[in-house]
Scaffold this active site. Structure first.
Site, PDB file in Angstrom:
ATOM      1  N   ARG A   5      50.420  55.328  46.107  1.00  0.00           N
ATOM      2  CA  ARG A   5      48.965  55.452  45.990  1.00  0.00           C
ATOM      3  C   ARG A   5      48.422  56.782  46.543  1.00  0.00           C
ATOM      4  O   ARG A   5      47.481  57.350  46.026  1.00  0.00           O
ATOM      5  CB  ARG A   5      48.358  54.273  46.764  1.00  0.00           C
ATOM      6  CG  ARG A   5      46.875  54.304  46.999  1.00  0.00           C
ATOM      7  CD  ARG A   5      46.497  53.095  47.848  1.00  0.00           C
ATOM      8  NE  ARG A   5      45.164  53.204  48.390  1.00  0.00           N
ATOM      9  CZ  ARG A   5      44.067  52.689  47.823  1.00  0.00           C
ATOM     10  NH1 ARG A   5      44.156  52.054  46.685  1.00  0.00           N
ATOM     11  NH2 ARG A   5      42.890  52.823  48.395  1.00  0.00           N
ATOM     12  N   ARG A  21      40.018  57.704  51.566  1.00  0.00           N
ATOM     13  CA  ARG A  21      39.642  57.328  52.934  1.00  0.00           C
ATOM     14  C   ARG A  21      39.479  58.568  53.799  1.00  0.00           C
ATOM     15  O   ARG A  21      39.213  58.455  54.984  1.00  0.00           O
ATOM     16  CB  ARG A  21      40.747  56.444  53.578  1.00  0.00           C
ATOM     17  CG  ARG A  21      41.039  55.145  52.859  1.00  0.00           C
ATOM     18  CD  ARG A  21      39.883  54.153  52.960  1.00  0.00           C
ATOM     19  NE  ARG A  21      40.182  52.905  52.282  1.00  0.00           N
ATOM     20  CZ  ARG A  21      40.064  52.682  50.978  1.00  0.00           C
ATOM     21  NH1 ARG A  21      39.609  53.657  50.196  1.00  0.00           N
ATOM     22  NH2 ARG A  21      40.365  51.524  50.443  1.00  0.00           N
ATOM     23  N   HIS A  27      44.112  58.409  43.247  1.00  0.00           N
ATOM     24  CA  HIS A  27      45.139  57.419  43.572  1.00  0.00           C
ATOM     25  C   HIS A  27      46.257  57.525  42.542  1.00  0.00           C
ATOM     26  O   HIS A  27      46.061  57.300  41.342  1.00  0.00           O
ATOM     27  CB  HIS A  27      44.540  56.010  43.593  1.00  0.00           C
ATOM     28  CG  HIS A  27      43.725  55.765  44.825  1.00  0.00           C
ATOM     29  ND1 HIS A  27      42.665  54.899  44.884  1.00  0.00           N
ATOM     30  CD2 HIS A  27      43.843  56.309  46.078  1.00  0.00           C
ATOM     31  CE1 HIS A  27      42.157  54.906  46.105  1.00  0.00           C
ATOM     32  NE2 HIS A  27      42.862  55.749  46.849  1.00  0.00           N
ATOM     33  N   ALA A  28      47.437  57.860  43.067  1.00  0.00           N
ATOM     34  CA  ALA A  28      48.549  58.284  42.217  1.00  0.00           C
ATOM     35  C   ALA A  28      48.931  57.279  41.133  1.00  0.00           C
ATOM     36  O   ALA A  28      49.176  57.635  39.990  1.00  0.00           O
ATOM     37  CB  ALA A  28      49.746  58.583  43.117  1.00  0.00           C
ATOM     38  N   GLU A  32      36.226  51.460  38.510  1.00  0.00           N
ATOM     39  CA  GLU A  32      37.540  50.802  38.441  1.00  0.00           C
ATOM     40  C   GLU A  32      37.737  50.416  36.979  1.00  0.00           C
ATOM     41  O   GLU A  32      37.137  49.460  36.482  1.00  0.00           O
ATOM     42  CB  GLU A  32      37.580  49.559  39.331  1.00  0.00           C
ATOM     43  CG  GLU A  32      37.337  49.808  40.814  1.00  0.00           C
ATOM     44  CD  GLU A  32      38.514  50.448  41.535  1.00  0.00           C
ATOM     45  OE1 GLU A  32      39.588  50.644  40.923  1.00  0.00           O
ATOM     46  OE2 GLU A  32      38.364  50.768  42.729  1.00  0.00           O
ATOM     47  N   SER A  51      41.490  52.769  39.091  1.00  0.00           N
ATOM     48  CA  SER A  51      41.791  51.492  38.424  1.00  0.00           C
ATOM     49  C   SER A  51      42.412  50.552  39.445  1.00  0.00           C
ATOM     50  O   SER A  51      42.957  51.018  40.436  1.00  0.00           O
ATOM     51  CB  SER A  51      42.724  51.706  37.228  1.00  0.00           C
ATOM     52  OG  SER A  51      44.066  51.775  37.610  1.00  0.00           O
ATOM     53  N   PHE A  52      42.360  49.231  39.269  1.00  0.00           N
ATOM     54  CA  PHE A  52      41.724  48.662  38.114  1.00  0.00           C
ATOM     55  C   PHE A  52      40.869  47.472  38.556  1.00  0.00           C
ATOM     56  O   PHE A  52      40.872  47.109  39.723  1.00  0.00           O
ATOM     57  CB  PHE A  52      42.775  48.174  37.096  1.00  0.00           C
ATOM     58  CG  PHE A  52      43.768  47.200  37.694  1.00  0.00           C
ATOM     59  CD1 PHE A  52      44.918  47.646  38.326  1.00  0.00           C
ATOM     60  CD2 PHE A  52      43.570  45.824  37.623  1.00  0.00           C
ATOM     61  CE1 PHE A  52      45.846  46.768  38.887  1.00  0.00           C
ATOM     62  CE2 PHE A  52      44.485  44.948  38.183  1.00  0.00           C
ATOM     63  CZ  PHE A  52      45.616  45.417  38.820  1.00  0.00           C
ATOM     64  N   GLU A  68      47.341  55.003  39.584  1.00  0.00           N
ATOM     65  CA  GLU A  68      46.308  54.510  38.653  1.00  0.00           C
ATOM     66  C   GLU A  68      46.320  55.345  37.377  1.00  0.00           C
ATOM     67  O   GLU A  68      45.439  56.152  37.099  1.00  0.00           O
ATOM     68  CB  GLU A  68      44.948  54.509  39.376  1.00  0.00           C
ATOM     69  CG  GLU A  68      44.983  53.567  40.573  1.00  0.00           C
ATOM     70  CD  GLU A  68      43.806  53.707  41.532  1.00  0.00           C
ATOM     71  OE1 GLU A  68      42.848  54.410  41.214  1.00  0.00           O
ATOM     72  OE2 GLU A  68      43.877  53.099  42.628  1.00  0.00           O
TER      73      GLU A  68
END
Ligand code: 0X9
Ligand code: ZN
Length: 447
Positions: free
Chosen positions: A252, A272, A198-199, A401, A325-326, A201
């Site tokens: 994201r 996903r 996820h970009a 996370e 995160s988070f 994070e």
């Protein structure tokens, strides 16, 4: 000869593509100033009962909201809302008697403010020699690349840098293999840690580069270096990650386009897109959504690369961690339904041990980690990487996370004050050490 020159041509083309991309990115970064987030707000949502968590998740789907941190009975959720969503969102919450309060009143101003602060800090850019990685600030893609190249050069006996594939935008997807036996001893268990799917994070990749450091430059647990083969991928989604530095901070997904189906909305949510109950729960069909599951399972190069690593070593992966995160949560399978995993007891036991180590070695201001499977944490989603890994046979698989928010609100979310990066990395390593030692015992027993 001809082959060689064709290859050279390819390299030159890719290099110029990357340069062009970086230049374009810098241009966007310099002139955009987070305009797209004008009027956006984020809200803390206090869901104190299971029913409320379920209802909030239903509102998420109905309004297509972006959750910055998941809902849970023991912890407030953090939800991002565009101007056109805000009234209906608040009405829904009021109607259901769910308490909320503002987290950030104007996301654009908050991001602008962050940029100002950033200007005053020394940037985390690797020296030309690449011989140092800074944890004083978030790490750019090129910094991490340079660091991995440096490590591969300095520690050739134990490390190999693998370029697995190229992304939609032509960036390399890379990972390091670390092994005292050159990955040739098939009786050794493997630990696979991946970050940056996820970009936005940003705290995730440094926790993985820190592991690389702890297995090369600063070995304090030689038993773990010797006993396991390690696969460490700090940035599973380079296109998206770069875009959050030079384009949209809160992006994201990856950046792939499947014209014309995508309605000009790029990006698939890597978490996903794995082939486990694909697109059945906690996903969106709309390509513009942040949790778009893609065209089909494994439609994305990023998820294919992770899948291939897991498949290649499936018989000996003892532990797989996916760093996100988070929220200070340790999530274990299953995520796609409410049933208990075949290895639930071990997942829970090792998860709690990791959580305790995180907590013991982290600063007091970090909240304790909450451990649980989806059925306990009520956060269903299909197509996640750890569910997939566990499904095809990885006995211990966790989505971590990382911390990003404290109850006192002093530092929040994806823009956690960089002064805490090192502390997160150190405490995460402490947790990994505990997890690895437990995984070792279980792997020996064959469970
Ligand atoms: O939603 C996700 O993909 C993960 N959370 S994040 O805030 N980093 O986006 C969690 C996925 C693992 N999940 C479940 N236990 N559902
Ligand atoms: Zn994530």
């Amino acid at each position: 000869m001809r082959l060689l020159s064709r290859r050279m041509m390819g390299v030159i083309q890719i290099t110029s593509k990357i340069k062009l991309f970086v230049l374009a990115s810098i241009f966007v970064f310099t002139y955009s100033k987070h305009e797209e987030y004008a009027g956006w707000k984020s809200y803390y949502i206090n869901t104190s009962t299971v029913e409320q968590v379920k209802k909030l998740n239903a509102i998420r789907t109905k309004l297509g909201l972006d959750f910055l941190s998941p809902a849970h009975v023991k912890r407030e959720a953090l939800v991002l809302a565009k101007p056109e969503q805000q009234e209906e969102f608040k009405n829904n919450l009021d109607h259901l008697g769910i308490k909320y309060r503002i987290h950030v009143d104007d996301i654009k101003s908050a991001l602008d403010h962050d940029d100002e602060k950033k200007k005053n800090r020394t940037k985390a850019i690797a020296r030309d020699s690449g011989d140092k990685m800074s944890y004083d600030d978030y790490q750019h893609l090129e910094t991490i690349d340079a660091y991995m190249e440096y490590i591969a050069k300095e520690y050739p006996k134990t490390t190999t840098l693998v370029t697995a594939a190229q992304t939609f935008e032509g960036l390399p997807i890379r990972y390091m293999q670390i092994s005292t036996t050159n990955f040739k001893d098939n009786s050794k268990p493997v630990i696979f840690i991946e970050g940056g799917m996820h970009a936005r994070e940003w705290i995730s990749p440094p926790t993985v580069t820190w592991v690389i450091k702890k297995l090369t430059e600063d070995v304090t647990e030689p038993d773990l270096l010797n006993y396991f083969d390690w696969i460490l991928m700090p940035i599973a989604n380079p296109d998206g990650y770069n875009f959050t530095f030079f384009g949209r901070r809160l992006w994201r997904k990856n950046r792939s386009m499947n014209f014309p189906n995508d309605n000009f909305c790029p990006g698939v949510d890597g978490n996903r897109n794995f082939n486990i109950a694909w697109n059945t729960v906690g996903t969106e069909e709309d390509p513009c959504s942040g949790i778009y599951a893609g065209n089909g399972p494994f439609s994305e190069i990023e998820t294919q690369v992770v899948r291939n690593i897991i498949m290649e070593h499936i018989s000996r992966i003892a532990l797989y961690l996916s760093m996100h995160s988070f929220g200070s949560l340790i999530l274990h399978p299953w995520s796609h339904n409410l049933t208990l995993s075949y290895n639930y007891d071990n997942l829970a036991k090792v998860g709690h041990a990791i959580a305790n180590a995180f907590f013991e070695h982290g600063p007091d201001i970090f909240p304790p980690f909450i451990v649980g499977s989806t059925s306990e944490l009520l956060y269903l989603c299909s197509g996640s990487s750890t569910d997939y890994g566990h499904h095809i046979g990885v006995p211990l698989a966790y989505t971590i996370e990382l911390p990003g928010i404290a109850p006192n609100d002093d530092y929040t979310g994806f823009d956690m004050d960089p002064q805490y990066i090192k502390a997160v990395c150190e405490s995460t390593w402490a947790g990994i050490v505990v997890g690895a030692r437990k995984a070792k015992v279980l792997f020996r027993k064959g469970t």
